[in-house]
Design a protein around this motif. Structure first.
Motif, PDB file in Angstrom:
ATOM      1  N   ALA A   1       0.952  -1.095  -0.441  1.00  0.00           N
ATOM      2  CA  ALA A   1      -0.415  -0.675  -0.391  1.00  0.00           C
ATOM      3  C   ALA A   1       0.559   1.042   0.144  1.00  0.00           C
ATOM      4  O   ALA A   1       2.159   0.906   0.880  1.00  0.00           O
ATOM      5  N   LYS A   2       0.231   2.538  -0.730  1.00  0.00           N
ATOM      6  CA  LYS A   2       0.868   3.703  -0.340  1.00  0.00           C
ATOM      7  C   LYS A   2       1.868   4.009   0.942  1.00  0.00           C
ATOM      8  O   LYS A   2       2.406   4.617   1.012  1.00  0.00           O
ATOM      9  N   SER A   3       0.119   3.886   1.917  1.00  0.00           N
ATOM     10  CA  SER A   3       0.645   4.493   2.721  1.00  0.00           C
ATOM     11  C   SER A   3       1.745   3.491   3.434  1.00  0.00           C
ATOM     12  O   SER A   3       2.734   3.757   4.878  1.00  0.00           O
ATOM     13  N   THR A   4       2.414   1.838   3.173  1.00  0.00           N
ATOM     14  CA  THR A   4       3.180   0.859   4.116  1.00  0.00           C
ATOM     15  C   THR A   4       4.315   2.342   3.354  1.00  0.00           C
ATOM     16  O   THR A   4       5.243   1.863   4.458  1.00  0.00           O
ATOM     17  N   VAL A   5       4.229   2.625   2.317  1.00  0.00           N
ATOM     18  CA  VAL A   5       5.786   3.280   1.515  1.00  0.00           C
ATOM     19  C   VAL A   5       6.380   4.515   2.912  1.00  0.00           C
ATOM     20  O   VAL A   5       7.109   4.699   2.906  1.00  0.00           O
ATOM     21  N   SER A   6       5.168   5.453   2.840  1.00  0.00           N
ATOM     22  CA  SER A   6       4.922   6.751   3.551  1.00  0.00           C
ATOM     23  C   SER A   6       5.506   6.354   4.384  1.00  0.00           C
ATOM     24  O   SER A   6       6.299   7.252   5.028  1.00  0.00           O
ATOM     25  N   ARG A   7       4.952   5.413   5.386  1.00  0.00           N
ATOM     26  CA  ARG A   7       5.463   5.002   6.644  1.00  0.00           C
ATOM     27  C   ARG A   7       7.075   4.893   6.625  1.00  0.00           C
ATOM     28  O   ARG A   7       7.555   5.093   7.692  1.00  0.00           O
ATOM     29  N   TYR A   8       7.530   3.859   5.934  1.00  0.00           N
ATOM     30  CA  TYR A   8       8.652   3.221   5.357  1.00  0.00           C
ATOM     31  C   TYR A   8       9.531   4.669   4.842  1.00  0.00           C
ATOM     32  O   TYR A   8      10.687   5.086   6.133  1.00  0.00           O
ATOM     33  N   LEU A   9       9.386   5.516   4.071  1.00  0.00           N
ATOM     34  CA  LEU A   9      10.131   6.787   4.410  1.00  0.00           C
ATOM     35  C   LEU A   9      10.663   7.596   5.631  1.00  0.00           C
ATOM     36  O   LEU A   9      10.777   8.029   5.824  1.00  0.00           O
ATOM     37  N   ASN A  10       9.519   7.903   6.336  1.00  0.00           N
ATOM     38  CA  ASN A  10       9.405   8.538   7.812  1.00  0.00           C
ATOM     39  C   ASN A  10       9.209   7.843   8.530  1.00  0.00           C
ATOM     40  O   ASN A  10       9.454   8.368   9.610  1.00  0.00           O
ATOM     41  N   GLY A  11      10.494   6.631   8.178  1.00  0.00           N
ATOM     42  CA  GLY A  11      10.711   6.274   9.509  1.00  0.00           C
ATOM     43  C   GLY A  11      10.536   5.053  10.681  1.00  0.00           C
ATOM     44  O   GLY A  11      10.727   4.749  11.759  1.00  0.00           O
TER      45      GLY A  11
END
Length: 327
Positions: free
Chosen positions: A15-25
């Motif tokens: 999910a896009k939210s998973t990538v966002s969560r990864y990028l934000n640490g």
């Protein structure tokens, strides 16, 4: 074609939210982390740090408010800030106010709306409106170049700079002196630098000093210098900045006045050009680059909630060159 966060999510099968969560640490599974990292490396994906920061509770952006960009002191300070912030994994946004106080206040609020983590403020004067804005935004603010009891400050030792220059010119035998300063609204240059100079002059029993006010602009310093040299030429002009000093030297050149034989000139700042002009300029050197680096370090510590000394004072250094003659 550049990939965006949605493309990375689709290619990684998450999910896009998973990538966002990864990028934000944030926390993701080891398998997911490896998938995302592999796709990012494959497509050389560079996250949009600004966009990320607008959504994050804590950003990696520091706002810097400056009064002008066409200034050696400002540009060197900004270079130091940028170099240090990059090493600390922060980015810098710059707001240039063109010496408009209302624009300074607006910039503080604008940066808060952009959710910067901290603000470095280079201002000539701190008013009640500044203090209210800083209190309203509840973001760490570091003041550079000026001192205020209520704020964390990083300042150059302007009083000491004025004093060591005053002592030096007196020791060289100068007794008929002009000091070209700036508005006392600028506490650092207009007040403390001049106070330090006066303190040295007060230790001399037979000095005649006339005080004039000009602006930071070389073009206006030229006009003020013309007036001074027409009225009664001193043996020496102490200019509150190197820019003002170069305005004096330009006027002297137009009037065929030889420096330092007929007129000695000094400045403050230690701009690079002062050792390339002829004659080279006697000045007090300020380490603006180091000030910028230290400012970046201090604001990052404030953002992280660490203890930082309330007021930090940077040393200055007298640089002896060709523009002063012994009387």
């Amino acid at each position: 074609m550049n990939k965006n966060i949605s493309d990375i999510a689709q290619l990684a099968g998450v999910a896009k939210s998973t990538v966002s969560r990864y990028l934000n640490g944030g926390s993701v599974s080891e398998d997911t982390r490896q998938k995302i990292e592999r796709i990012i490396k494959q497509y050389n994906y560079v996250p949009n740090t600004f966009a990320q920061s607008l959504k994050a509770k804590k950003t990696s952006i520091i706002g810097t408010v400056v009064p002008r960009l066409d200034s050696y002191a400002t540009s060197q300070t900004l270079i130091g800030i940028d170099e240090e912030l990059r090493g600390l994994q922060y980015q810098m946004l710059i707001a240039n106010t063109s010496q408009d106080m209302q624009r300074e206040i607006d910039a503080i609020y604008d940066f808060a709306r952009q959710k910067v983590s901290g603000i470095i403020l280079l201002a000539a004067e701190i008013t009640e409106a500044h203090l209210k804005a800083i209190e309203d935004i509840r973001i760490p603010v570091l003041l550079v170049g000026q001192k205020h009891d209520l704020l964390h400050c990083l300042i150059h030792n302007d009083d000491q700079a004025g004093y060591i220059m005053g002592k030096y010119v007196v020791e060289q035998g100068h007794r008929d002196i002009v000091y070209m300063g700036v508005s006392e609204k600028d506490q650092a240059v207009g007040v403390h630098r001049k106070q330090g100079f006066k303190r040295a002059i007060d230790e001399c029993s037979n000095c005649n000093v006339r005080y004039y006010e000009t602006s930071f602009k070389m073009s206006e310093a030229v006009i003020t210098a013309e007036q001074i040299l027409q009225e009664n030429r001193p043996t020496l002009i102490v200019a509150a900045t190197d820019n003002i000093a170069m305005g004096v030297m330009k006027t002297a050149s137009f009037q065929k006045i030889r420096i330092p034989k007929q007129l000695s000139v000094t400045g403050f700042g230690g701009y690079d050009i002062t050792e390339m002009i002829h004659p080279t300029l006697t000045t007090v050197k300020y380490d603006y680059l180091q000030a910028g680096k230290l400012a970046a370090s201090h604001i990052s510590q404030l953002v992280e909630g660490e203890n930082v000394r309330k007021h930090t004072i940077l040393d200055v250094e007298l640089i002896l060159r060709e523009s002063v003659d012994k009387r």
